[in-house]
Each structure stands twice: as structure tokens, then as C-alpha cells.
Design a protein around this motif. Structure first.
Motif, PDB file in Angstrom:
ATOM      1  N   GLY A 403      47.272  69.204 -62.510  1.00  0.00           N
ATOM      2  CA  GLY A 403      47.445  69.535 -63.919  1.00  0.00           C
ATOM      3  C   GLY A 403      48.917  69.557 -64.269  1.00  0.00           C
ATOM      4  N   PRO A 404      49.213  69.663 -65.550  1.00  0.00           N
ATOM      5  CA  PRO A 404      50.616  69.642 -65.976  1.00  0.00           C
ATOM      6  C   PRO A 404      51.386  70.862 -65.463  1.00  0.00           C
ATOM      7  N   THR A 405      52.712  70.745 -65.473  1.00  0.00           N
ATOM      8  CA  THR A 405      53.575  71.852 -65.070  1.00  0.00           C
ATOM      9  C   THR A 405      53.351  73.053 -65.989  1.00  0.00           C
ATOM     10  N   GLY A 406      53.222  74.238 -65.364  1.00  0.00           N
ATOM     11  CA  GLY A 406      53.012  75.451 -66.147  1.00  0.00           C
ATOM     12  C   GLY A 406      51.567  75.708 -66.508  1.00  0.00           C
ATOM     13  N   ALA A 407      50.648  74.902 -65.970  1.00  0.00           N
ATOM     14  CA  ALA A 407      49.237  75.067 -66.323  1.00  0.00           C
ATOM     15  C   ALA A 407      48.610  76.271 -65.641  1.00  0.00           C
ATOM     16  N   GLY A 408      49.197  76.730 -64.505  1.00  0.00           N
ATOM     17  CA  GLY A 408      48.655  77.879 -63.796  1.00  0.00           C
ATOM     18  C   GLY A 408      48.216  77.582 -62.378  1.00  0.00           C
ATOM     19  N   LYS A 409      48.513  76.371 -61.870  1.00  0.00           N
ATOM     20  CA  LYS A 409      48.079  75.996 -60.522  1.00  0.00           C
ATOM     21  C   LYS A 409      48.710  76.906 -59.454  1.00  0.00           C
ATOM     22  N   SER A 410      50.036  77.034 -59.498  1.00  0.00           N
ATOM     23  CA  SER A 410      50.720  77.872 -58.502  1.00  0.00           C
ATOM     24  C   SER A 410      50.338  79.333 -58.644  1.00  0.00           C
ATOM     25  N   LEU A 565      49.029  61.910 -55.645  1.00  0.00           N
ATOM     26  CA  LEU A 565      47.582  61.689 -55.606  1.00  0.00           C
ATOM     27  C   LEU A 565      47.098  61.330 -54.212  1.00  0.00           C
ATOM     28  N   SER A 566      47.983  60.791 -53.366  1.00  0.00           N
ATOM     29  CA  SER A 566      47.575  60.467 -51.999  1.00  0.00           C
ATOM     30  C   SER A 566      47.167  61.721 -51.248  1.00  0.00           C
ATOM     31  N   THR A 567      47.818  62.841 -51.530  1.00  0.00           N
ATOM     32  CA  THR A 567      47.462  64.116 -50.907  1.00  0.00           C
ATOM     33  C   THR A 567      46.184  64.666 -51.511  1.00  0.00           C
ATOM     34  N   VAL A 568      46.033  64.530 -52.794  1.00  0.00           N
ATOM     35  CA  VAL A 568      44.869  65.082 -53.496  1.00  0.00           C
ATOM     36  C   VAL A 568      43.574  64.398 -53.049  1.00  0.00           C
ATOM     37  N   LEU A 569      43.639  63.118 -52.749  1.00  0.00           N
ATOM     38  CA  LEU A 569      42.422  62.347 -52.481  1.00  0.00           C
ATOM     39  C   LEU A 569      41.719  62.770 -51.201  1.00  0.00           C
ATOM     40  N   ILE A 570      42.385  63.520 -50.320  1.00  0.00           N
ATOM     41  CA  ILE A 570      41.708  63.952 -49.098  1.00  0.00           C
ATOM     42  C   ILE A 570      40.860  65.200 -49.349  1.00  0.00           C
ATOM     43  N   ALA A 571      40.931  65.746 -50.562  1.00  0.00           N
ATOM     44  CA  ALA A 571      40.207  66.980 -50.878  1.00  0.00           C
ATOM     45  C   ALA A 571      38.717  66.705 -51.069  1.00  0.00           C
ATOM     46  N   ASP A 572      37.901  67.755 -50.832  1.00  0.00           N
ATOM     47  CA  ASP A 572      36.468  67.680 -51.107  1.00  0.00           C
ATOM     48  C   ASP A 572      36.188  67.827 -52.595  1.00  0.00           C
ATOM     49  N   ARG A 573      37.145  68.452 -53.289  1.00  0.00           N
ATOM     50  CA  ARG A 573      36.901  68.811 -54.689  1.00  0.00           C
ATOM     51  C   ARG A 573      38.237  68.886 -55.417  1.00  0.00           C
ATOM     52  N   VAL A 574      38.239  68.431 -56.657  1.00  0.00           N
ATOM     53  CA  VAL A 574      39.447  68.465 -57.479  1.00  0.00           C
ATOM     54  C   VAL A 574      39.190  69.329 -58.709  1.00  0.00           C
ATOM     55  N   LEU A 575      40.167  70.223 -58.966  1.00  0.00           N
ATOM     56  CA  LEU A 575      40.118  71.041 -60.175  1.00  0.00           C
ATOM     57  C   LEU A 575      41.321  70.686 -61.030  1.00  0.00           C
ATOM     58  N   VAL A 576      41.063  70.307 -62.270  1.00  0.00           N
ATOM     59  CA  VAL A 576      42.141  70.041 -63.218  1.00  0.00           C
ATOM     60  C   VAL A 576      42.376  71.322 -64.017  1.00  0.00           C
ATOM     61  N   VAL A 577      43.587  71.845 -63.932  1.00  0.00           N
ATOM     62  CA  VAL A 577      43.930  73.104 -64.593  1.00  0.00           C
ATOM     63  C   VAL A 577      44.772  72.799 -65.820  1.00  0.00           C
ATOM     64  N   GLN A 581      42.999  77.310 -67.565  1.00  0.00           N
ATOM     65  CA  GLN A 581      41.552  77.126 -67.511  1.00  0.00           C
ATOM     66  C   GLN A 581      41.213  75.884 -66.681  1.00  0.00           C
ATOM     67  N   ILE A 582      40.043  75.885 -66.063  1.00  0.00           N
ATOM     68  CA  ILE A 582      39.560  74.715 -65.333  1.00  0.00           C
ATOM     69  C   ILE A 582      38.893  73.777 -66.335  1.00  0.00           C
ATOM     70  N   THR A 583      39.499  72.621 -66.546  1.00  0.00           N
ATOM     71  CA  THR A 583      38.962  71.682 -67.538  1.00  0.00           C
ATOM     72  C   THR A 583      38.197  70.531 -66.896  1.00  0.00           C
ATOM     73  N   GLU A 584      38.403  70.279 -65.610  1.00  0.00           N
ATOM     74  CA  GLU A 584      37.634  69.262 -64.890  1.00  0.00           C
ATOM     75  C   GLU A 584      37.377  69.779 -63.481  1.00  0.00           C
ATOM     76  N   ASP A 585      36.196  69.475 -62.960  1.00  0.00           N
ATOM     77  CA  ASP A 585      35.801  69.979 -61.647  1.00  0.00           C
ATOM     78  C   ASP A 585      34.847  68.981 -61.021  1.00  0.00           C
ATOM     79  N   GLY A 586      35.240  68.411 -59.857  1.00  0.00           N
ATOM     80  CA  GLY A 586      34.351  67.461 -59.204  1.00  0.00           C
ATOM     81  C   GLY A 586      34.999  66.810 -57.998  1.00  0.00           C
ATOM     82  N   HIS A 587      34.244  65.921 -57.356  1.00  0.00           N
ATOM     83  CA  HIS A 587      34.769  65.171 -56.217  1.00  0.00           C
ATOM     84  C   HIS A 587      35.800  64.175 -56.736  1.00  0.00           C
ATOM     85  N   PRO A 588      36.865  63.911 -55.962  1.00  0.00           N
ATOM     86  CA  PRO A 588      37.901  62.987 -56.445  1.00  0.00           C
ATOM     87  C   PRO A 588      37.353  61.654 -56.925  1.00  0.00           C
TER      88      PRO A 588
END
Length: 610
Positions: A403-410, A565-577, A581-588
Motif C-alpha cells: 500500500g502507499p506510504t503512510g497507509a498503516g502497514k508498518s 513485488l518480487s518479495t511480495v509474490l512469495i506470500a500466501d496472502r496479500v493485504l492492500v492497506v 483499512q484493508i481494501t484488498e485481500d487475497g492470494h497474489p
């Protein structure tokens, strides 16, 4: 109907401000004195012994003028008549008092020195331990320069008081009290005259104590600002030189140093005024006593030996006042320092150890994480970062947050690691609120790797061992192999024993990051949080780590925050913050085929590779 003029309102406001300043000053003094009391309490027995020694030393030293008076009025006349008994006894007594005074003083200095060093050691340890216990939020607003100022200049002010001030105070006070009694005993008329001439010193001393406290509070505060700016400049030297900020920083430092010099001059002016007043009153008093005493000796109402002893004591009566001034000087400086130190020690961690910790269940295969109605803001005056977040992460699942910077991921990652507590709702591990988990168990179960990749001075092995201090060399090397660090470590001059130097400066940013990975993997946590942990890796190193991650992340819950994205793609699940708020949730792969934010990120990343 009466009205109040602007001048009257300003007068009332000024009075209110003065009263507020007075109350704040009293609170700071009480706090600093309370701290001093807790430091002294374990040493009371030896402090009492030291006080007795000072009393005996002072008595031995004050006996000298009395013996001289006896020699002048009795010993010499008897010796002229052929009887030297009194003279001999006075000489022996004077020699004994001199030797006793020196021995008692040396013993007292030894005891007071040990007590002083113990107090300084205790205070340094308290500050360091307490600073480490304080929450991350404290360290983010209380700069490291201020902490360094507390540990250096403020401790030095306290040390000066212990090394010189208290010794001088005890001897000075006992000397003044003892000499006052002796003066009253020798001659009431001369004593009354002396005390009358000393009355102005009472008012001068009151003024001095008030002004010196204000002056040294200013010196302490401005010293801290100088240290803060210096530390900030040194830590940011790369940016300073890269953007040619030297002149700007020098200008700021010149201004801070000028204000510090002005505060120091004010404090010196206060001491100089007090010292001048004491000496002027002392000299005038001595002149008056000599004149009055000489007339009385001439008319036979006062013995010469008594006048001699009285003037000797009178000189000693005013001399300690200079020492008291120096003590007050040191005391004001030390109290101002203790005000700052006690303020640091009174800080309470925002993230507190639970009074009755609850254990986490066995976590083979990771621990589930659950956010329930979780809200968070960093301070009461800042916007809400997370709003009513509901999220469940099963045990063993690898979840990527994008998600964008400042979205709340960290922020989500920091809440899982309990660097902060939520301001609303809960964060649970395996059904246990993390606020109920002991710090030791939580830090062993949740490990976070950040983009800072901080390394401590010491060997490569020492830095990896932070993950598991009792690990063997074989375990250290296995962890390094798991993240692809073994080859470059063995190529270093001393291999795993190579000193990485300050902040790991001997290694590249990518190498530091990989060692941080090895440290985390050696800890074998149930939950692993990677916050932009691959941001410092070059492409070859990233490929090595990517391969290692797939095996290392197995059998544990993981949160990955990454823009790559190369790091993200190894995940079982991606959350877009987005906006907390979680605006997208699913397998990459499922999100890539959609039309949401993650699909756009993947398209942009793929185009950049082309």
C-alpha cells in the motif's frame, strides 16, 4: 460596572506566570531531592560514620587558637617565671590535634569518596536500565542527544558536588557552628558585634541561593541543546556533507554556544557577587573587632590572648563562607542536573509489563494473529492511523502488506511486535491479548527485522548471536547458510570473528541486512515480521535471500512489508492497506488478475523490468 484595563490584565497574567513558575520550581526541587534521598539511603551508616569523623576533625582543628590563647595568657608568663609545664602541654596538645586532624580528614575523604562513586555508579545504572525499558514512543520524541546529556554533563555536575561540594559543606557548617560557640564563650561583647556585622550576609545568601538555582537551571538546559545538536550533526554527517549543510549547522551551533556562554556568565556573575560580599563583610567585621578589642586590651578589660584567639577564629569564621558559596554553586548545578535526570527516571513506559502474564500456547507451526476492532494513533494530538481494523491471520501463513506510504502497514507490524499498544480494540496471539504476554516470552515468540539493519560493534558472530545468545558456533553458521550469508562472511579477514565496527560500517548495506536476517532466523520465532527488510539488498543478494525465505518462513507465521513485488509474490496472502483499512485481500495470483491496487502495482513493476 467596573472594567479592567489591559495593564491590569497583564499584571494579573504576570503574577499568575510567576506563581506557576514558582510551583514548577518547587516540584522540580522536591523531585530531585527525593531522587538524592533514594541514592543516599543505602549508605546512611557510612554517611553517619563520615559525619562523626568530620565532627572530630573539626574539633581537633578548632582547638589550635584556644591553645595559642592559653600559651599567650598563661604559658608565656609562667615560662618567664621558670614554669614551662603549661607551655609544654600546649605544644604537645597542638601537635596531637594537628596529627589527629590530618588522619581523621584522610579517613573521611576515603569514606566519602567511596560513597560518592557508589552513588554515581547507581545513578548511571538506573538511567541506562530505565532508558532501555522505556517504550519506542519515548525514544522517538526524546532525542538521543538529551539522553547523552543526562549521562554526561548532568552526571558530571552531580559528581562535582559529591567530590568537592559535600566535603566543603560539612567542614564549613561545623566550623561556623563551632566557631560561633567559641566566640560566644571567649567574649560576649565581641561576639555580639561580630554577629551584628554578619547580619547582611543572611540577605546576601538568600539572594545567592535563589539566583544560583535559576542560573544553573539555564546552564543545564542550554548544555543539553548543544549536545543534542552535536549528536544530530554527527549522526547525519553524510547528509550534512552531501547537501553542504556545514555552514547552516555551524551557524546553529554558534547560536547555541553563545546562549550557553551567556548562561554560564550569569552563573559566574552570581558567584562573584556573593564572594565579593562575603569578603567585604568579613574584612570590615575583622577591622571593627580589632579596633574595639584593642581599646579593651588597653584598658585591661580583655586579655591579649583572648583577642588573638578571637581574631584567629573570626578569620576562620568567614573563610568557610567562600566554601559554602562554592558548595551552593555546585549544589545549584547538581540540583539542576538532578531535575533533568529525575524527569527521565519518572518517565513511564507506554508499553508496560503485565502484572499477571499469561503464557502463549505451544507454537510449532506458528501462532495465529487476530486484530479485533483495533484502532491506533501515535499521540493524542495526531490523526488516527488504524480505524476499527478486523483481521485474522492463521498460524503458519505468510502475509504481505502493501500500500502507499503512510497507509498503516508498518503500524500493523509494530502492533504485532508490541512496540506500541493499540489505543482501541485488541491484538491477540493464539487468543491471548499481547498486553497480557510477558516481554521475555513475547520477544522470543515475535521477531521483527527492519530496514535499519542495525549492527552493534563487535564480531559478525556476536551480532548473529543476538537472536539466541546461548547458540553454538554451529548454529550460528547454520543460520548464516540459511540466508545465504556464509560465503561472504567466510571471505572476511577473520571470518565470523571479523569486527563489523561502529554500526556495521565495515560491511555493505546489503551485507548488514543479511546478517540481520541470520540473527532473526537463529531466534526461530513463531511470528516473523519483515518491515522493508529487503530494501537494502542488491539484485544478486535479493535472489539469494528470496530462495532462503521460502524455506525459512515455513512453519511460522510471517508478515512481510515490502515495496518490491518480487518479495511480495512469495506470500500466501496479500493485504492492500489504504488509510488504515484493508481494501484488498487475497492470494497474489488472484489479485494480479483483478483490477485493484495490487494489480496496478504488479503491472508497473513488470513494466519496469522490461
Amino acid at each position: 460596572m467596573s472594567t479592567v484595563s489591559d495593564e491590569q490584565w497583564r499584571g494579573v497574567a504576570a503574577e499568575d506566570t510567576e506563581e506557576l513558575d514558582r510551583q514548577v520550581g518547587l516540584k522540580l526541587k522536591r523531585r530531585s531531592r527525593a531522587l538524592l534521598g533514594t541514592l543516599l539511603r543505602p549508605h546512611l551508616r557510612w554517611a553517619v560514620i563520615g559525619l562523626v569523623l568530620v565532627f572530630l576533625e573539626n574539633a581537633a582543628r578548632l582547638a589550635g587558637p584556644l591553645l595559642i590563647a592559653v600559651v599567650i595568657d598563661t604559658g608565656i608568663p609562667n615560662a618567664i617565671r621558670g614554669d614551662t609545664t603549661v607551655m609544654a602541654w600546649c605544644v604537645v596538645a597542638y601537635a596531637f590535634c594537628s596529627v589527629a586532624s590530618a588522619g581523621l580528614w584522610a579517613t573521611f575523604l576515603n569514606i566519602s569518596g567511596r560513597i560518592g562513586q557508589d552513588l554515581v555508579l547507581d545513578l548511571r545504572q538506573r538511567m541506562f536500565r530505565h532508558s532501555q525499558r522505556l517504550s519506542l514512543s519515548f525514544h522517538e520524541h526524546y532525542t538521543s542527544g538529551k539522553v547523552i546529556s543526562r549521562q554526561t554533563s548532568d552526571i558530571d555536575s552531580f559528581t562535582d558536588l559529591l567530590e568537592v561540594g559535600i566535603d566543603d559543606l560539612l567542614t564549613s557548617v561545623l566550623s561556623i557552628v563551632g566557631i560561633t560557640i567559641l566566640l560566644l564563650t571567649l567574649d560576649l561583647d565581641l561576639a555580639a558585634l561580630t554577629l551584628a556585622t554578619a547580619l547582611p550576609l543572611f540577605f546576601v545568601t538568600r539572594w545567592f541561593l535563589r539566583r544560583s538555582n535559576q542560573a544553573y537551571r539555564g546552564v543545564s538546559g542550554r548544555t543539553a541543546t548543544v549536545i543534542v545538536h552535536y549528536v544530530e550533526t554527527m549522526n547525519g554527517m553524510r547528509a550534512v556533507q552531501a547537501y553542504r549543510r556545514e555552514d547552516r549547522n555551524r551557524s546553529i551551533m554558534d547560536g547555541l554556544n553563545t546562549r550557553l556562554r551567556s548562561a554560564a556568565r550569569d552563573s559566574l556573575d552570581v558567584v562573584a557577587t556573593f564572594t565579593m560580599s562575603v569578603r567585604m563583610v568579613g574584612n570590615l567585621s575583622l577591622a571593627v573587632v580589632l579596633a574595639f578589642g584593642a581599646f579593651r586590651v588597653a584598658d585591661g578589660t580583655l586579655e591579649l590572648g583572648v583577642l588573638t584567639a578571637f581574631t584567629l577564629y573570626l578569620r576562620r569564621f568567614y573563610e568557610p563562607l567562600d566554601d559554602i558559596a562554592m558548595f551552593a554553586n555546585s549544589y545549584s548545578s547538581a540540583i539542576a542536573a538532578l531535575e533533568k535526570i529525575s524527569g527521565l527516571l519518572e518517565e513511564e513506559p507506554d508499553v508496560r509489563e503485565p502484572k499477571q502474564p499469561k503464557p502463549l500456547p505451544p507454537h510449532r507451526g506458528g501462532l495465529p494473529i487476530e486484530f479485533t476492532g483495533t484502532e491506533f494513533r501515535y499521540r493524542p494530538d495526531t490523526p488516527i492511523v488504524l480505524t476499527s481494523l478486523d483481521l485474522t491471520i492463521p498460524a503458519g501463513q505468510t502475509v504481505a502488506l502493501v500500500g502507499p506510504t503512510g497507509a498503516g502497514k508498518s503500524t500493523i507490524a509494530k502492533l504485532v511486535a508490541r512496540f506500541y499498544d493499540p489505543t482501541g480494540g485488541t491484538v491477540q496471539l493464539a487468543g491471548v491479548d499481547i498486553r497480557d504476554v510477558s516481554d521475555v516470552e513475547l520477544r522470543g515468540s515475535v521477531v521483527m527485522v527492519t530496514q535499519e539493519n542495525f549492527l552493534f560493534s563487535g564480531s559478525v558472530a556476536d551480532n548473529i548471536l543476538l537472536g539466541k545468545p546461548d547458540a553454538t558456533r554451529t548454529e550460528v553458521e547454520s543460520a548464516a547458510r540459511a540466508v545465504g550469508a556464509h560465503d561472504f562472511i567466510t571471505a572476511l579477514p577473520q571470518g565470523y570473528d571479523t569486527d563489523v565496527r561502529k554500526r556495521g560500517g565495515r560491511l555493505s548495506a546489503g551485507q548488514r541486512q543479511v546478517i540481520a536476517f541470520a540473527r532473526a532466523f537463529l531466534a526461530n520465532p513463531a511470528v516473523l515480521v519483515l518491515d522493508e527488510a529487503t530494501s537494502s539488498l542488491d539484485l544478486p543478494t535479493e535472489r539469494v535471500v528470496q530462495r532462503a525465505l521460502e524455506s525459512v518462513l515455513a512453519d511460522r507465521t510471517a508478515l512481510i512489508i515490502a515495496h518490491r513485488l518480487s518479495t511480495v509474490l512469495i506470500a500466501d496472502r496479500v493485504l492492500v492497506v489504504t488509510n488504515g483499512q484493508i481494501t484488498e485481500d487475497g492470494h497474489p495470483q488472484d489479485l494480479i488478475t483483478g483490477e485493484g491496487h495490487f494489480a496496478a502495482l504488479h503491472t508497473a513493476w513488470r513494466d519496469s523490468l522490461a
